[in-house]
Design a protein around this motif. Structure first.
Motif, PDB file in Angstrom:
ATOM      1  N   PHE A 138       2.722   6.782 -11.213  1.00  0.00           N
ATOM      2  CA  PHE A 138       1.904   6.314 -10.089  1.00  0.00           C
ATOM      3  C   PHE A 138       2.847   5.693  -9.055  1.00  0.00           C
ATOM      4  CE2 PHE A 138      -0.763   6.117 -13.826  1.00  0.00           C
ATOM      5  CZ  PHE A 138      -2.028   6.505 -13.407  1.00  0.00           C
ATOM      6  N   GLN A 139       2.873   6.261  -7.863  1.00  0.00           N
ATOM      7  CA  GLN A 139       3.727   5.717  -6.796  1.00  0.00           C
ATOM      8  C   GLN A 139       2.819   5.103  -5.730  1.00  0.00           C
ATOM      9  OE1 GLN A 139       7.337   7.113  -5.548  1.00  0.00           O
ATOM     10  NE2 GLN A 139       7.067   5.310  -4.222  1.00  0.00           N
ATOM     11  N   PHE A 140       2.933   3.789  -5.522  1.00  0.00           N
ATOM     12  CA  PHE A 140       2.052   3.112  -4.571  1.00  0.00           C
ATOM     13  C   PHE A 140       2.610   3.236  -3.152  1.00  0.00           C
ATOM     14  CE2 PHE A 140       1.520   1.116  -8.711  1.00  0.00           C
ATOM     15  CZ  PHE A 140       0.158   1.328  -8.893  1.00  0.00           C
ATOM     16  N   ALA A 141       1.725   3.442  -2.193  1.00  0.00           N
ATOM     17  CA  ALA A 141       2.157   3.604  -0.807  1.00  0.00           C
ATOM     18  C   ALA A 141       2.794   2.309  -0.288  1.00  0.00           C
ATOM     19  CB  ALA A 141       0.959   4.002   0.069  1.00  0.00           C
ATOM     20  N   GLU A 142       2.226   1.184  -0.702  1.00  0.00           N
ATOM     21  CA  GLU A 142       2.745  -0.139  -0.324  1.00  0.00           C
ATOM     22  C   GLU A 142       3.057  -0.888  -1.602  1.00  0.00           C
ATOM     23  OE1 GLU A 142       2.893  -1.299   2.768  1.00  0.00           O
ATOM     24  OE2 GLU A 142       1.945   0.464   3.686  1.00  0.00           O
ATOM     25  N   PRO A 143       4.062  -1.777  -1.614  1.00  0.00           N
ATOM     26  CA  PRO A 143       4.282  -2.588  -2.825  1.00  0.00           C
ATOM     27  C   PRO A 143       2.977  -3.285  -3.207  1.00  0.00           C
ATOM     28  CG  PRO A 143       6.049  -2.930  -1.254  1.00  0.00           C
ATOM     29  CD  PRO A 143       5.020  -2.102  -0.547  1.00  0.00           C
ATOM     30  N   LEU A 144       2.657  -3.224  -4.478  1.00  0.00           N
ATOM     31  CA  LEU A 144       1.349  -3.703  -4.947  1.00  0.00           C
ATOM     32  C   LEU A 144       1.464  -5.064  -5.627  1.00  0.00           C
ATOM     33  CD1 LEU A 144      -1.707  -3.010  -5.743  1.00  0.00           C
ATOM     34  CD2 LEU A 144      -0.712  -2.242  -7.912  1.00  0.00           C
ATOM     35  N   SER A 145       0.778  -6.054  -5.053  1.00  0.00           N
ATOM     36  CA  SER A 145       0.674  -7.362  -5.714  1.00  0.00           C
ATOM     37  C   SER A 145      -0.717  -7.445  -6.316  1.00  0.00           C
ATOM     38  CB  SER A 145       0.813  -8.495  -4.703  1.00  0.00           C
ATOM     39  OG  SER A 145       2.083  -8.455  -4.132  1.00  0.00           O
TER      40      SER A 145
END
Ligand code: TNX
Length: 740
Positions: free
Chosen positions: A653-660
């Motif tokens: 899974f590659q997130f478009a934005e860094p995920l917090s």
């Protein structure tokens, strides 16, 4: 803490005794509710010295005495004249105008008098009497005397078939457990035990002429003829009933007026027998997968020796099971192997059949005629109606929908109703609990609402062909936790019992529920069964949580940190302000020491995060079950690999934005039924987008992680194969960070 526990127990006792008092008005909390009950004032006292008197059929004597002995420590003195000073008399007289399973029960100053035209009715009257005695009649807790109220009951069942099916193939249940279950059936006046003795994952009945069926076919595991399945793991798992076991079970059930109907599931669902005797399948290169994800599980329809073998099997079983019925399966046949088999094709051509269902009908009719030769009426799952004719004696089990039952009776066959969406107690109770869900979550009130005759207009003759109702318990997900079988069964089976027995105009869910919580759950507990307690109902209105107890005076306790409430958690008020992160609220109710499940607040799933994400995998995918489905935020669609998973496989899974986020729940497989899960793997995350570090292991399908910082990627890596035909990856469940 000690103090708190004792207060709790005290509170629970008060609540139960209050309910007893409050519910007495409701037909003495009898379940299933009888046809006519007239309560009179006065009480009769039974004790060790009460005489017992049988006229007519006394075949229930031994059973009755053994139960009374559990209660009084001794059996009652038998007399052969009407006892002058009262006692218990049981009179069966075929000239009485009472239906076969009906009875007249009177308790008055002359004692207990039961009248029936047949011992079936007398036996059900005894069960009614037991429900008025202290629960020691079930548990063996002894007393010196029992006080029973004066009452007159006239009762008989609505339907002749009040059945329960247990699948002992997907999981194996030892003989002792089956005996216990039969007791639970008879206390509910349920009279048919349909025993699903063979399926893909294990053959469970000893057949002397074909010893491999149980020597090989009863076992699964890494080096067995059937592979691991349904949580049984790599080791050897299985078991079977010897012919001696079966005789014992059938006799035990007969004594409890329960008829045992065996099922051998044919011609599909046969991987275990094909594993034991591979020549009985079509000799073709087999890659087609059945509905249940199995290969090589169809018997060849054109191999003449198969019919000889099946006749031999039926001959042995016909002797073990005296029932006039024999269930021969017929469900979920994927005919693909037949269409590739030269001999099956030749048979189709010579008969000018174009539809493989006609071949299934040919198979079914061959089995039907063997059964008729052994004096048995065939039962088939509703698919047997496809593709041709059946003998008029055959009975159709309508499982996919009630409409198949209506079709059957119109076409002249008897049917038993068991539509999955009302009677399949392998369905989960709620979407948060274990169990199948193909027919939806099945709550108690929905089960109770079922009327087998509603939904169509039938002639009287057609209505009479609806023999009754049956609950089915398939065992895929019953491997864990312990006693899941009972958890799935009760009290839903109690509802089925009432649907089957009680007159429609006598049925009312509120009243049933009152009798259940007033007495019946306690009876179940005394009879050694566990059950699922309804959780509190929760409504969130204008920033307040309303908590509705599952029954009056139930204790409801709660937590606000997402942990499981326990007996030390604070008691929940009826209404409280929503002040914390909604997902972390948990509410649980208790009935004595039985807890309900703790369900989250309604609507919390809509608070999950749905970030933009791109998924990739090295595993081959197909359109209908592609990788993208693991990232569409729909929990009902997911990725399915097209082959078994192997060491080195990965899913990213590659997130478009860094995920917090607060936490991420990673689920592989269908965890509610323990299938297609990853049992040996790791979860890795990348904070910088390039380097990965391991954050958790997966050893049982799913895992929850709490990343310390924002992540850019998450990867599931397979370390070892899972002995399943495929791997499923579901959508991530991403909780936002807790609000302050
Ligand atoms: C369908 S019901 C099946 C079973 C499964 C069950 C699960 C029927 C005749 N076949 O093989 O175990 O669904 O609910």
């Amino acid at each position: 803490m000690i103090k708190k526990v004792s207060v709790t127990i005290f509170a629970a006792l008060i609540s139960v005794s209050n309910i007893f008092a409050q519910e007495r008005a409701s037909a003495l909390n009898l379940l299933p509710i009888p046809l006519h009950v007239v309560e009179n004032s006065g009480e009769y006292i039974l004790n060790q010295n009460t005489p017992l008197y049988f006229i007519g059929d006394s075949s229930d004597k031994e059973y009755l005495q053994s139960q009374l002995k559990k209660l009084f420590g001794t059996s009652l003195k038998e007399v052969n004249r009407v006892p002058k000073r009262g006692g218990v008399s049981i009179i069966t007289d075929s000239s009485l105008d009472i239906p076969k399973e009906g009875y007249h029960l009177n308790i008055g100053k002359h004692g207990v008098s039961i009248k029936a035209s047949h011992s079936d009715g007398a036996f059900w009257a005894i069960q009614t009497l037991f429900q008025m005695l202290p629960n020691g009649i079930y548990s063996g807790d002894m007393i010196t005397q029992a006080v029973v109220p004066y009452v007159t009951i006239d009762d008989s069942p609505r339907f002749a078939w009040r059945g329960f099916m247990l699948d002992v193939s997907r999981q194996f249940f030892p003989k002792e457990y089956i005996l216990k279950y039969i007791d639970w059936l008879s206390m509910h006046k349920m009279n048919k035990f349909h025993w699903h003795l063979s399926d893909d994952n294990g053959w469970r009945v000893e057949i002397k002429k074909y010893p491999y069926l149980t020597e090989k076919g009863a076992w699964r595991g890494e080096n067995e003829v059937t592979p691991p399945a349904y949580g049984s793991g790599k080791g050897r798992y299985g078991g079977f009933y010897t012919q001696e076991d079966i005789r014992e079970i059938v006799a035990y059930a007969k004594q409890r007026h329960v008829e045992v109907i065996p099922e051998i599931d044919l011609p599909g669902h046969s991987r275990s027998s094909v594993g034991a005797y591979p020549e009985i399948a079509c000799l073709v290169d087999e890659s087609s997968i059945s509905v249940n994800g199995e290969v090589s599980n169809l018997l060849c329809a054109s191999r003449e020796e198969n019919y000889k073998m099946l006749e031999d099997i039926i001959a042995e079983m016909a002797e073990l099971f005296p029932s006039e019925y024999f269930h021969a399966g017929g469900d979920e046949v994927n005919p693909a192997p037949w269409t590739k088999c030269e001999k099956c094709n030749a048979l189709m051509e010579s008969n000018k059949w174009s539809d493989p269902h006609q071949l299934q009908n040919y198979f079914t009719r061959r089995i039907e005629s063997i059964l008729l030769n052994y004096g048995k009426r065939m039962i088939g799952w509703n698919e047997v109606m496809k593709g041709g004719e059946l003998d008029s004696s055959t009975v159709v089990f309508a499982w996919q929908s009630a409409k198949y039952g209506f079709e059957a009776v119109r076409r002249g066959w008897d049917c038993v109703m068991m539509p999955g969406n009302y009677t399949y107690i392998d369905m989960q109770h709620s979407s948060y609990e274990r169990g199948h869900n193909w027919a939806g979550a099945l709550e108690l009130d929905k089960v109770y609402s079922y009327d087998p005759l509603a939904g169509d207009t039938l002639t009287t003759e057609e209505r009479n062909r609806v023999l009754g109702i049956q609950a089915c318990l398939w065992a895929e997900s019953l491997d864990k936790p312990a006693r899941q079988v009972e958890y799935q069964s009760f009290p839903r089976l109690s509802a089925i019992a009432e649907v089957g027995w009680s007159a429609q105009e006598r049925r009312d869910y509120g009243d049933f529920y009152g009798r259940l919580y007033g007495s019946h759950l306690n009876r179940l507990k005394s009879a050694g069964a566990i059950f699922r307690l309804n959780p509190p109902k929760l409504n969130v209105v204008n920033g307040n949580i309303e908590v509705i107890s599952p029954y009056d005076l139930a204790q409801v306790r709660y937590t606000i940190d997402g942990s499981e409430p326990n007996i030390d958690s604070p008691l929940a008020p009826r209404s409280l302000k929503l002040e914390h992160f909604p997902r972390n609220y948990r509410f649980k109710a208790w009935y004595l020491d039985t807890p309900s499940p703790a369900l989250p607040l309604p609507g919390v799933d809509s608070l999950l995060m749905k970030p933009q994400v791109e998924v990739t995998t090295n595993m081959p995918e197909r359109d209908r079950w592609g990788a993208a489905l693991a990232a569409d935020w729909n929990p009902n669609s997911y990725f399915r690999s097209t082959r078994p998973c192997a060491s080195g496989d990965w899913f990213n899974f590659q997130f478009a934005e860094p995920l917090s986020c607060g936490s991420i729940h990673i689920e592989t497989g269908l965890s509610n039924i323990s299938r297609y899960q990853l049992m040996d793997g790791v979860v890795e995350v990348s904070y910088d987008g390039d380097n990965f570090e391991e954050i958790a292991k997966i050893t049982d399908g799913s895992v929850k992680i709490v990343p310390e910082r924002a992540i850019q990627q998450l990867r599931i890596r397979v370390l070892a194969a899972n002995h399943e035909p495929l791997l499923v990856i579901k959508d991530l469940r991403i909780e936002p960070l807790l609000s302050e």
